[in-house]
Design a protein around this motif. Sequence first.
Motif, PDB file in Angstrom:
ATOM      1  N   SER A  44      15.669  25.447   8.862  1.00 52.92           N
ATOM      2  CA  SER A  44      15.188  26.576   9.782  1.00 52.92           C
ATOM      3  C   SER A  44      13.914  26.265  10.018  1.00 52.92           C
ATOM      4  O   SER A  44      12.904  26.175   9.159  1.00 52.92           O
ATOM      5  N   VAL A  45      13.407  26.630  11.371  1.00 54.47           N
ATOM      6  CA  VAL A  45      12.005  26.541  11.629  1.00 54.47           C
ATOM      7  C   VAL A  45      11.340  27.828  11.541  1.00 54.47           C
ATOM      8  O   VAL A  45       9.895  28.015  11.633  1.00 54.47           O
ATOM      9  N   ILE A  46      12.275  28.724  11.321  1.00 48.52           N
ATOM     10  CA  ILE A  46      11.587  30.180  11.210  1.00 48.52           C
ATOM     11  C   ILE A  46      12.314  31.018  10.036  1.00 48.52           C
ATOM     12  O   ILE A  46      13.569  30.862   9.862  1.00 48.52           O
ATOM     13  N   CYS A  47      11.537  31.780   9.383  1.00 48.34           N
ATOM     14  CA  CYS A  47      12.252  32.416   8.143  1.00 48.34           C
ATOM     15  C   CYS A  47      12.874  33.596   8.811  1.00 48.34           C
ATOM     16  O   CYS A  47      12.578  34.163   9.819  1.00 48.34           O
ATOM     17  N   ALA A  48      13.773  34.286   7.915  1.00 45.68           N
ATOM     18  CA  ALA A  48      14.615  35.359   8.349  1.00 45.68           C
ATOM     19  C   ALA A  48      13.787  36.618   8.705  1.00 45.68           C
ATOM     20  O   ALA A  48      13.946  37.269   9.594  1.00 45.68           O
ATOM     21  N   GLU A  49      12.713  36.799   7.852  1.00 45.51           N
ATOM     22  CA  GLU A  49      11.814  37.986   8.044  1.00 45.51           C
ATOM     23  C   GLU A  49      10.898  37.878   9.492  1.00 45.51           C
ATOM     24  O   GLU A  49      10.829  38.892  10.060  1.00 45.51           O
ATOM     25  N   ILE A  99       7.457  28.167  11.065  1.00 42.86           N
ATOM     26  CA  ILE A  99       6.555  27.980  12.071  1.00 42.86           C
ATOM     27  C   ILE A  99       5.632  28.963  12.565  1.00 42.86           C
ATOM     28  O   ILE A  99       4.818  28.911  13.074  1.00 42.86           O
ATOM     29  N   ASN A 100       6.015  30.088  11.988  1.00 38.92           N
ATOM     30  CA  ASN A 100       5.306  31.402  12.301  1.00 38.92           C
ATOM     31  C   ASN A 100       4.411  31.680  11.146  1.00 38.92           C
ATOM     32  O   ASN A 100       3.060  31.922  11.112  1.00 38.92           O
ATOM     33  N   CYS A 101       5.003  31.919   9.686  1.00 37.87           N
ATOM     34  CA  CYS A 101       4.162  32.276   8.756  1.00 37.87           C
ATOM     35  C   CYS A 101       3.998  31.219   7.537  1.00 37.87           C
ATOM     36  O   CYS A 101       3.015  31.552   6.611  1.00 37.87           O
ATOM     37  N   GLU A 102       4.655  30.186   7.752  1.00 39.18           N
ATOM     38  CA  GLU A 102       4.407  29.044   6.756  1.00 39.18           C
ATOM     39  C   GLU A 102       5.117  29.186   5.572  1.00 39.18           C
ATOM     40  O   GLU A 102       4.908  28.384   4.640  1.00 39.18           O
ATOM     41  N   LYS A 103       5.618  30.165   5.247  1.00 37.97           N
ATOM     42  CA  LYS A 103       6.481  30.320   3.923  1.00 37.97           C
ATOM     43  C   LYS A 103       7.572  29.481   4.070  1.00 37.97           C
ATOM     44  O   LYS A 103       8.084  29.081   5.287  1.00 37.97           O
ATOM     45  N   GLN A 104       8.351  29.207   2.770  1.00 41.05           N
ATOM     46  CA  GLN A 104       9.330  28.272   2.802  1.00 41.05           C
ATOM     47  C   GLN A 104      10.629  28.946   3.579  1.00 41.05           C
ATOM     48  O   GLN A 104      10.960  29.860   3.275  1.00 41.05           O
ATOM     49  N   GLY A 147       3.815  36.524  18.778  1.00 42.39           N
ATOM     50  CA  GLY A 147       3.152  35.425  17.876  1.00 42.39           C
ATOM     51  C   GLY A 147       4.412  34.169  17.702  1.00 42.39           C
ATOM     52  O   GLY A 147       4.574  33.085  17.573  1.00 42.39           O
ATOM     53  N   ALA A 148       5.525  35.027  17.157  1.00 42.44           N
ATOM     54  CA  ALA A 148       6.585  33.934  16.315  1.00 42.44           C
ATOM     55  C   ALA A 148       7.240  33.289  17.690  1.00 42.44           C
ATOM     56  O   ALA A 148       7.676  32.201  17.538  1.00 42.44           O
TER      57      ALA A 148
END
Length: 237
Positions: free
Chosen positions: A26-31, A16-21, A75-76
Amino acid sequence: MNTESFINILFPSRCINCEKQTEGRSVICAECFGNIDLNKTLFCGQCRARLPEGKKVCHKSAPYLLGAAANYENGAVKNMIHGLKFRFLKKSGEALGKLLVHYVDSVAKLQEFDIDKKDGAVVIPIPLSKKRERVRGFNQSEIIARVFADRYEFDLALDCLVRTRDTVPQSETGNISERLRNVRECFSVINEKPLIDKKMVVLIDDVTTSGATILAAAEELKRVGVKHILALVVAKA
């Protein structure tokens, strides 16, 4: 291959923040999740100042102590909150709950509160009006509160504090005086049983700006005899 794996291949989730898979649903990546800067202290419920290490109170008259995992301008964090409240992504609420847990876990000592005492606290999400919850389909604070309560094995009280009238969203009000008037006496304790013999009430909400909503809820809890209130939010604006 199970159904969930098949769906993940056909419709992979995006951060939901960077649009990476992302992995799974999950809606947000681990990074992005790991890069969220968490606060390291609690805050005064009256002046909202950071409490220095080892200090238990700032203003003794404050009805609650405030814990805020992060700043709303992150932002996230903002994207996850908007995803939950305006895109109705319940998975976003679960991620916000985990963020709140990480914050509490990172705070070495919660002043006079013993967060690890399993029978010493009850968790209460800030309630929505019946009308707004019906429109949204859920209470976003309840989703966050469930994650928190499960982590610490605290009781979750959903039939204790209610909102007695539908108010204008605080984001649509002006200054702090308007916000205070908007939520004044809009909460009521209808069931005191979950509060009996509990050392602490943990109020949970997604965001605090002026603190007016939490103050109104805390004042009602104080009215029925609650002594210690810890208000936890994901973000402080």
